[in-house]
Design a protein around this motif. Structure first.
Motif, PDB file in Angstrom:
ATOM      1  N   CYS A   1       0.824  -1.159  -0.053  1.00 56.55           N
ATOM      2  CA  CYS A   1       0.016   0.030  -0.098  1.00 56.55           C
ATOM      3  C   CYS A   1       0.883   1.185   0.061  1.00 56.55           C
TER       4      CYS A   1
ATOM      5  N   VAL B   1      -1.872   5.208   3.140  1.00 58.07           N
ATOM      6  CA  VAL B   1      -2.498   4.333   3.619  1.00 58.07           C
ATOM      7  C   VAL B   1      -2.211   4.108   5.016  1.00 58.07           C
TER       8      VAL B   1
ATOM      9  N   LEU C   1      -6.956  -4.497   8.378  1.00 64.58           N
ATOM     10  CA  LEU C   1      -5.894  -4.274   7.177  1.00 64.58           C
ATOM     11  C   LEU C   1      -4.717  -5.083   7.631  1.00 64.58           C
TER      12      LEU C   1
ATOM     13  N   SER D   1       2.241  -5.500  -5.534  1.00 64.15           N
ATOM     14  CA  SER D   1       1.984  -4.227  -5.439  1.00 64.15           C
ATOM     15  C   SER D   1       1.930  -3.395  -6.599  1.00 64.15           C
TER      16      SER D   1
ATOM     17  N   VAL E   1      -1.623  -1.500  -7.310  1.00 62.97           N
ATOM     18  CA  VAL E   1      -1.561  -0.122  -7.105  1.00 62.97           C
ATOM     19  C   VAL E   1      -2.017   0.539  -8.653  1.00 62.97           C
TER      20      VAL E   1
ATOM     21  N   TRP F   1      -5.576   0.666  -8.580  1.00 60.00           N
ATOM     22  CA  TRP F   1      -6.142   1.783  -7.943  1.00 60.00           C
ATOM     23  C   TRP F   1      -5.724   3.306  -8.574  1.00 60.00           C
TER      24      TRP F   1
ATOM     25  N   ARG G   1      -9.303  -4.396  -4.396  1.00 60.11           N
ATOM     26  CA  ARG G   1      -9.874  -5.167  -3.327  1.00 60.11           C
ATOM     27  C   ARG G   1     -11.062  -6.073  -3.794  1.00 60.11           C
TER      28      ARG G   1
END
Length: 221
Positions: A134, A138, A151, A193, A197, A200, A207
């Motif tokens: 993250c 975050v 988390l 990652s 990422v 996102w 998620r």
């Protein structure tokens, strides 16, 4: 715990502030002493500034919060001081994906196994990959529970004591440590990652592609 942080960017600030608030003793070293001083002023809680060597010598655990491009230079200076210490690698080797469709934000890895390279460059250090999935924002947030689940922080390392140490540091940030195997598996965290990422950044809910444990299943062929 004594924690040395090498770096003075967003990851150093997010994790350092959380650990200092939890009562850990911090020394922050950076390539620029002014940057270290500024971060210490931001973190407070008795954190101290020093050189990168100071941070490496001080920490029972040492966080490498650096651009991947700086690792060789920094480790060349401090690797001898990291022998026997837990070294937390939170780095990611991201670069833009030039093959992505026009207008899409996406990334690829510029290097496939950063954590293993750190271990090879700093022999004798107990390298643990953690906190890389993250963004710093975050970890800086107070939000720790999503959809009724805390988390999680996947953690990879070969030394059991070092892994336990990093698991405890994750719990101090009110996160759920997830032991995820040896350091040879860290490359999968790095790939996870860069993939998530990228989703996102492009506005997709990464998620949503992972079902919760009670809905996940697999049948062995």
């Amino acid at each position: 715990m004594r924690i040395g942080i090498i770096g003075a960017g967003q990851m150093a600030q997010a994790l350092g502030r959380g650990w200092a608030s939890a009562g850990h003793d911090l020394v922050i070293g950076a390539r620029s002493r002014a940057a270290a001083d500024q971060l210490v002023a931001t973190i407070g809680h008795g954190a101290r500034a020093g050189s990168m060597m100071d941070a490496a010598e001080f920490g029972a655990a040492v966080l490498l919060a650096l651009p991947v491009s700086a690792l060789d230079t920094v480790l060349g200076e401090v690797s001898a001081k990291l022998v026997g210490r837990t070294v937390i690698d939170c780095t990611n080797a991201f670069m833009p994906d030039v093959a992505a469709p026009a207008g899409a934000t996406a990334f690829v890895l510029s290097e496939d196994a950063v954590a293993e390279r750190i271990a090879a460059t700093a022999p004798g250090a107990h390298v643990v990959k953690a906190f890389n999935v993250c963004a710093a924002e975050v970890w800086a947030s107070d939000a720790r529970e999503f959809e009724g689940r805390r988390l999680g922080v996947p953690i990879c390392g070969d030394d059991p004591a070092a892994v336990r140490q990093v698991c405890a540091l994750a719990e101090d940030l009110k996160l759920q440590p997830v032991s995820s195997g040896g350091l040879h598996r860290a490359k999968y965290l790095e790939a996870t990652s860069v993939f998530t990422v990228g989703l996102w950044f492009s506005g997709q809910d990464a998620r949503a592609i992972f079902p919760p444990l009670d809905a996940a299943f697999a049948v062995e062929d």
